[in-house]
Design a protein around this motif. Structure first.
Motif, PDB file in Angstrom:
ATOM      1  N   ILE A  34     -58.225  43.615 142.624  1.00 39.74           N
ATOM      2  CA  ILE A  34     -57.503  42.434 143.095  1.00 39.74           C
ATOM      3  C   ILE A  34     -56.063  42.843 143.394  1.00 39.74           C
ATOM      4  O   ILE A  34     -55.497  43.705 142.709  1.00 39.74           O
ATOM      5  CB  ILE A  34     -57.547  41.261 142.083  1.00 39.74           C
ATOM      6  CG1 ILE A  34     -56.994  41.678 140.707  1.00 39.74           C
ATOM      7  CG2 ILE A  34     -58.969  40.719 141.961  1.00 39.74           C
ATOM      8  CD1 ILE A  34     -56.898  40.530 139.697  1.00 39.74           C
ATOM      9  N   THR A  35     -55.510  42.268 144.446  1.00 40.60           N
ATOM     10  CA  THR A  35     -54.118  42.540 144.809  1.00 40.60           C
ATOM     11  C   THR A  35     -53.411  41.209 145.037  1.00 40.60           C
ATOM     12  O   THR A  35     -54.047  40.196 145.366  1.00 40.60           O
ATOM     13  CB  THR A  35     -54.008  43.391 146.093  1.00 40.60           C
ATOM     14  OG1 THR A  35     -54.527  42.653 147.209  1.00 40.60           O
ATOM     15  CG2 THR A  35     -54.729  44.712 145.955  1.00 40.60           C
ATOM     16  N   LEU A  36     -52.093  41.219 144.866  1.00 37.24           N
ATOM     17  CA  LEU A  36     -51.300  40.016 145.097  1.00 37.24           C
ATOM     18  C   LEU A  36     -49.995  40.411 145.781  1.00 37.24           C
ATOM     19  O   LEU A  36     -49.275  41.289 145.306  1.00 37.24           O
ATOM     20  CB  LEU A  36     -50.983  39.309 143.774  1.00 37.24           C
ATOM     21  CG  LEU A  36     -50.255  37.963 143.887  1.00 37.24           C
ATOM     22  CD1 LEU A  36     -51.139  36.920 144.561  1.00 37.24           C
ATOM     23  CD2 LEU A  36     -49.819  37.481 142.511  1.00 37.24           C
ATOM     24  N   ILE A  37     -49.740  39.764 146.911  1.00 38.02           N
ATOM     25  CA  ILE A  37     -48.472  39.928 147.616  1.00 38.02           C
ATOM     26  C   ILE A  37     -47.721  38.617 147.520  1.00 38.02           C
ATOM     27  O   ILE A  37     -48.258  37.562 147.878  1.00 38.02           O
ATOM     28  CB  ILE A  37     -48.687  40.302 149.091  1.00 38.02           C
ATOM     29  CG1 ILE A  37     -49.382  41.656 149.192  1.00 38.02           C
ATOM     30  CG2 ILE A  37     -47.352  40.320 149.840  1.00 38.02           C
ATOM     31  CD1 ILE A  37     -49.790  42.029 150.600  1.00 38.02           C
ATOM     32  N   HIS A  38     -46.502  38.697 147.006  1.00 37.69           N
ATOM     33  CA  HIS A  38     -45.604  37.534 146.965  1.00 37.69           C
ATOM     34  C   HIS A  38     -44.577  37.737 148.065  1.00 37.69           C
ATOM     35  O   HIS A  38     -43.778  38.665 148.002  1.00 37.69           O
ATOM     36  CB  HIS A  38     -44.934  37.442 145.593  1.00 37.69           C
ATOM     37  CG  HIS A  38     -44.093  36.233 145.436  1.00 37.69           C
ATOM     38  ND1 HIS A  38     -43.217  36.088 144.396  1.00 37.69           N
ATOM     39  CD2 HIS A  38     -43.975  35.092 146.166  1.00 37.69           C
ATOM     40  CE1 HIS A  38     -42.601  34.925 144.498  1.00 37.69           C
ATOM     41  NE2 HIS A  38     -43.045  34.319 145.572  1.00 37.69           N
ATOM     42  N   THR A  39     -44.633  36.887 149.089  1.00 37.68           N
ATOM     43  CA  THR A  39     -43.722  37.022 150.234  1.00 37.68           C
ATOM     44  C   THR A  39     -42.407  36.319 149.895  1.00 37.68           C
ATOM     45  O   THR A  39     -42.270  35.119 150.096  1.00 37.68           O
ATOM     46  CB  THR A  39     -44.343  36.428 151.518  1.00 37.68           C
ATOM     47  OG1 THR A  39     -44.601  35.041 151.314  1.00 37.68           O
ATOM     48  CG2 THR A  39     -45.626  37.147 151.881  1.00 37.68           C
ATOM     49  N   ILE A  40     -41.461  37.073 149.385  1.00 33.69           N
ATOM     50  CA  ILE A  40     -40.158  36.517 149.013  1.00 33.69           C
ATOM     51  C   ILE A  40     -39.423  36.026 150.257  1.00 33.69           C
ATOM     52  O   ILE A  40     -38.900  34.916 150.288  1.00 33.69           O
ATOM     53  CB  ILE A  40     -39.297  37.579 148.288  1.00 33.69           C
ATOM     54  CG1 ILE A  40     -40.054  38.207 147.099  1.00 33.69           C
ATOM     55  CG2 ILE A  40     -37.968  36.991 147.847  1.00 33.69           C
ATOM     56  CD1 ILE A  40     -40.409  37.255 145.997  1.00 33.69           C
ATOM     57  N   LYS A  41     -39.402  36.863 151.303  1.00 29.67           N
ATOM     58  CA  LYS A  41     -38.688  36.515 152.541  1.00 29.67           C
ATOM     59  C   LYS A  41     -39.499  37.006 153.731  1.00 29.67           C
ATOM     60  O   LYS A  41     -39.926  38.154 153.766  1.00 29.67           O
ATOM     61  CB  LYS A  41     -37.292  37.166 152.537  1.00 29.67           C
ATOM     62  CG  LYS A  41     -36.443  36.826 153.726  1.00 29.67           C
ATOM     63  CD  LYS A  41     -35.972  35.389 153.656  1.00 29.67           C
ATOM     64  CE  LYS A  41     -35.078  35.062 154.837  1.00 29.67           C
ATOM     65  NZ  LYS A  41     -35.076  33.636 155.126  1.00 29.67           N
ATOM     66  N   VAL A  42     -39.697  36.110 154.725  1.00 28.82           N
ATOM     67  CA  VAL A  42     -40.390  36.473 155.957  1.00 28.82           C
ATOM     68  C   VAL A  42     -39.459  36.268 157.144  1.00 28.82           C
ATOM     69  O   VAL A  42     -38.509  35.474 157.069  1.00 28.82           O
ATOM     70  CB  VAL A  42     -41.696  35.665 156.153  1.00 28.82           C
ATOM     71  CG1 VAL A  42     -42.676  35.947 155.021  1.00 28.82           C
ATOM     72  CG2 VAL A  42     -41.436  34.180 156.271  1.00 28.82           C
TER      73      VAL A  42
END
Length: 180
Positions: A34-42
């Motif tokens: 399992i992986t998780l990406i938290h997009t702080i800034k796009v």
């Protein structure tokens, strides 16, 4: 040749600041990565249209959980908004899932399924699958495998028996504490 897609999505230029975590699980309900990406800034939000609705799937503060079950022909990405609500489940039909340089990956078989929280189901990229078999990128056996997997998963979704979807929140919580 199939496109290999990695769980860390380092090629994703829209995301300018992120946190990432991954883990291997071997439980009664799930064996895989399992992986998780938290997009702080796009750079800018991304919305997609399903039917009459535009749905934002990426913005500041969103999280994408990807589940790579071993020995399965699919991978599931659950997209959460900045408030932690599920925006959609995106199911990639794939030849296999694996690990390379300690990063989970899947070999994409073109066909995708989108499930919205409203329980609407959308089949995507069947045109890409048709082109792939016509151009010889895949053979008829992989074409049939993709359709068989998609049809089976759609049936499970409609019967509310696709258990991997029920693990989305639990798997996200496992990784939230590991974000770096």
């Amino acid at each position: 040749m199939l496109e290999r897609k990695y769980g860390d999505r380092l090629e994703w230029k829209r995301v300018v600041k992120r946190k990432y975590a991954q883990s291997y699980l071997d439980t009664k309900d799930f064996r895989g990565y399992i992986t998780l990406i938290h997009t702080i800034k796009v750079t800018e939000p991304l919305s997609v249209r399903y039917g009459e609705n535009d749905i934002c799937i990426v913005n500041d503060g969103y999280m994408w959980l990807q589940q790579f079950p071993l020995e399965k022909k699919h991978s599931v990405t659950t997209m959460f908004d900045a408030n932690g609500n599920i925006v959609q489940w995106y199911i990639d039909i794939c030849l296999e899932n694996g690990l390379d340089r300690n990063i989970p990956w899947m070999d994409d078989l073109f066909l995708d399924i989108v499930l919205l929280p409203s329980e609407e189901v959308f089949l995507k990229d069947d045109d890409e699958l048709e082109v792939a078999v016509v151009k010889g990128i895949i053979d008829k056996s992989l074409y049939n495998l993709a359709w068989d997997e998609a049809n089976n998963l759609i049936k499970l979704i409609h019967n509310r028996n696709f258990e991997l979807l029920n693990l989305s929140i639990e798997h996200k919580e496992i990784l939230v504490n590991q974000l770096k």
